[in-house]
Design a protein around this motif. Structure first.
Motif, PDB file in Angstrom:
ATOM      1  N   ARG A  22       0.823  -1.212   0.000  1.00 14.16           N
ATOM      2  CA  ARG A  22       0.000   0.000   0.000  1.00 14.16           C
ATOM      3  C   ARG A  22       0.853   1.257   0.000  1.00 14.16           C
ATOM      4  NH1 ARG A  22      -4.534  -0.516   4.547  1.00 14.16           N
ATOM      5  NH2 ARG A  22      -4.113   1.705   4.663  1.00 14.16           N
ATOM      6  N   THR A  23       1.916   1.268   0.795  1.00 18.65           N
ATOM      7  CA  THR A  23       2.767   2.458   0.843  1.00 18.65           C
ATOM      8  C   THR A  23       3.497   2.658  -0.482  1.00 18.65           C
ATOM      9  OG1 THR A  23       4.570   1.207   1.850  1.00 18.65           O
ATOM     10  CG2 THR A  23       3.106   2.365   3.334  1.00 18.65           C
ATOM     11  N   VAL A  24       3.954   1.568  -1.081  1.00 21.21           N
ATOM     12  CA  VAL A  24       4.654   1.666  -2.365  1.00 21.21           C
ATOM     13  C   VAL A  24       3.711   2.162  -3.442  1.00 21.21           C
ATOM     14  CG1 VAL A  24       5.797   0.330  -4.175  1.00 21.21           C
ATOM     15  CG2 VAL A  24       6.377  -0.072  -1.797  1.00 21.21           C
ATOM     16  N   LYS A  25       2.502   1.604  -3.499  1.00 23.99           N
ATOM     17  CA  LYS A  25       1.524   2.010  -4.513  1.00 23.99           C
ATOM     18  C   LYS A  25       1.097   3.458  -4.323  1.00 23.99           C
ATOM     19  CE  LYS A  25      -0.760  -2.239  -5.886  1.00 23.99           C
ATOM     20  NZ  LYS A  25      -2.024  -2.972  -5.941  1.00 23.99           N
ATOM     21  N   SER A  26       0.938   3.865  -3.088  1.00 25.08           N
ATOM     22  CA  SER A  26       0.516   5.237  -2.803  1.00 25.08           C
ATOM     23  C   SER A  26       1.581   6.231  -3.245  1.00 25.08           C
ATOM     24  CB  SER A  26       0.249   5.389  -1.302  1.00 25.08           C
ATOM     25  OG  SER A  26      -0.100   6.709  -1.005  1.00 25.08           O
ATOM     26  N   ALA A  27       2.838   5.946  -2.932  1.00 22.75           N
ATOM     27  CA  ALA A  27       3.938   6.820  -3.363  1.00 22.75           C
ATOM     28  C   ALA A  27       4.042   6.854  -4.878  1.00 22.75           C
ATOM     29  CB  ALA A  27       5.249   6.332  -2.752  1.00 22.75           C
ATOM     30  N   LYS A  52      11.743  10.976 -14.530  1.00 23.72           N
ATOM     31  CA  LYS A  52      12.895  10.147 -14.168  1.00 23.72           C
ATOM     32  C   LYS A  52      12.659   9.465 -12.818  1.00 23.72           C
ATOM     33  CE  LYS A  52      16.579  12.441 -16.699  1.00 23.72           C
ATOM     34  NZ  LYS A  52      17.820  13.208 -16.620  1.00 23.72           N
ATOM     35  N   VAL A  53      12.150  10.228 -11.861  1.00 26.41           N
ATOM     36  CA  VAL A  53      11.871   9.667 -10.537  1.00 26.41           C
ATOM     37  C   VAL A  53      10.751   8.626 -10.641  1.00 26.41           C
ATOM     38  CG1 VAL A  53      11.128  10.208  -8.183  1.00 26.41           C
ATOM     39  CG2 VAL A  53      12.623  11.788  -9.412  1.00 26.41           C
ATOM     40  N   ALA A  54       9.720   8.950 -11.427  1.00 21.93           N
ATOM     41  CA  ALA A  54       8.596   8.025 -11.587  1.00 21.93           C
ATOM     42  C   ALA A  54       9.047   6.721 -12.235  1.00 21.93           C
ATOM     43  CB  ALA A  54       7.497   8.677 -12.420  1.00 21.93           C
ATOM     44  N   THR A  55       9.936   6.818 -13.218  1.00 22.08           N
ATOM     45  CA  THR A  55      10.448   5.630 -13.892  1.00 22.08           C
ATOM     46  C   THR A  55      11.166   4.722 -12.910  1.00 22.08           C
ATOM     47  OG1 THR A  55      10.707   6.867 -15.936  1.00 22.08           O
ATOM     48  CG2 THR A  55      11.936   4.834 -15.759  1.00 22.08           C
ATOM     49  N   LYS A  56      11.989   5.325 -12.067  1.00 21.03           N
ATOM     50  CA  LYS A  56      12.723   4.545 -11.073  1.00 21.03           C
ATOM     51  C   LYS A  56      11.763   3.852 -10.108  1.00 21.03           C
ATOM     52  CE  LYS A  56      16.272   4.914  -7.519  1.00 21.03           C
ATOM     53  NZ  LYS A  56      17.153   5.776  -6.749  1.00 21.03           N
ATOM     54  N   ARG A  57      10.756   4.584  -9.651  1.00 20.51           N
ATOM     55  CA  ARG A  57       9.794   4.006  -8.704  1.00 20.51           C
ATOM     56  C   ARG A  57       8.960   2.909  -9.350  1.00 20.51           C
ATOM     57  NH1 ARG A  57       7.701   8.842  -4.801  1.00 20.51           N
ATOM     58  NH2 ARG A  57       9.664   9.109  -3.717  1.00 20.51           N
ATOM     59  N   ALA A  61       8.842  -0.917  -8.053  1.00 17.89           N
ATOM     60  CA  ALA A  61       7.579  -1.562  -7.699  1.00 17.89           C
ATOM     61  C   ALA A  61       7.380  -2.845  -8.506  1.00 17.89           C
ATOM     62  CB  ALA A  61       6.417  -0.609  -7.925  1.00 17.89           C
ATOM     63  N   ALA A  62       7.775  -2.812  -9.771  1.00 17.51           N
ATOM     64  CA  ALA A  62       7.648  -4.006 -10.613  1.00 17.51           C
ATOM     65  C   ALA A  62       8.616  -5.088 -10.146  1.00 17.51           C
ATOM     66  CB  ALA A  62       7.901  -3.649 -12.071  1.00 17.51           C
ATOM     67  N   ALA A  63       9.810  -4.688  -9.731  1.00 16.72           N
ATOM     68  CA  ALA A  63      10.795  -5.659  -9.256  1.00 16.72           C
ATOM     69  C   ALA A  63      10.328  -6.335  -7.970  1.00 16.72           C
ATOM     70  CB  ALA A  63      12.141  -4.981  -9.031  1.00 16.72           C
ATOM     71  N   LYS A  64       9.616  -5.597  -7.130  1.00 20.30           N
ATOM     72  CA  LYS A  64       9.101  -6.150  -5.877  1.00 20.30           C
ATOM     73  C   LYS A  64       7.767  -6.874  -6.066  1.00 20.30           C
ATOM     74  CE  LYS A  64      11.061  -2.520  -2.959  1.00 20.30           C
ATOM     75  NZ  LYS A  64      10.716  -1.352  -2.123  1.00 20.30           N
ATOM     76  N   LYS A  65       7.280  -6.908  -7.319  1.00 21.11           N
ATOM     77  CA  LYS A  65       6.005  -7.544  -7.671  1.00 21.11           C
ATOM     78  C   LYS A  65       4.816  -6.856  -7.017  1.00 21.11           C
ATOM     79  CE  LYS A  65       8.106 -10.855  -9.918  1.00 21.11           C
ATOM     80  NZ  LYS A  65       8.252 -10.740 -11.360  1.00 21.11           N
ATOM     81  N   VAL A  66       4.961  -5.565  -6.718  1.00 22.23           N
ATOM     82  CA  VAL A  66       3.831  -4.805  -6.196  1.00 22.23           C
ATOM     83  C   VAL A  66       2.864  -4.530  -7.341  1.00 22.23           C
ATOM     84  CG1 VAL A  66       3.129  -2.621  -5.116  1.00 22.23           C
ATOM     85  CG2 VAL A  66       5.201  -3.774  -4.373  1.00 22.23           C
ATOM     86  N   ILE A  67       3.417  -4.213  -8.524  1.00 23.47           N
ATOM     87  CA  ILE A  67       2.620  -4.093  -9.736  1.00 23.47           C
ATOM     88  C   ILE A  67       3.221  -5.027 -10.783  1.00 23.47           C
ATOM     89  CG2 ILE A  67       1.876  -1.719  -9.289  1.00 23.47           C
ATOM     90  CD1 ILE A  67       3.990  -0.817 -11.342  1.00 23.47           C
TER      91      ILE A  67
END
Length: 89
Positions: A22-27, A52-57, A61-67
């Motif tokens: 939830r915190t990762v998705k919200s950020a 650039k910041v959004a791309t990194k995030r 998130a994809a690496a952590k399988k959040v999305i």
């Protein structure tokens, strides 16, 4: 409610993961909102720096399988296309 020891552990783990996700998705949503608002305002420099910041995030998130990986790629592609369109106009 879980009865077995393993089911209780699964419940604990899923609660922790849900809060983390939830915190990762919200950020992530907040960062994407910043990019879109900069594009809407017509500010190329700000939109590129926020992108650039959004791309990194998104990648994190994809690496952590959040999305899903494809969702991250789709969002990056759409934001990038919007920035390119803003530059050309």
């Amino acid at each position: 409610m879980p009865n077995s020891v393993s089911a209780k552990k699964r419940l604990r783990q899923s609660k922790d993961r849900r809060l983390r996700n939830r915190t990762v998705k919200s950020a992530l949503r907040g960062q994407i909102r910043k990019v879109r608002s900069a594009i809407q305002a017509g500010d190329v420099a700000t939109s590129e720096s926020e992108f650039k910041v959004a791309t990194k995030r998104l990648d994190q998130a994809a690496a952590k399988k959040v999305i899903h990986d494809n969702q991250a790629a789709r969002l990056k592609s759409r934001l990038s296309a919007a920035i390119k369109k803003l530059k050309s106009s």
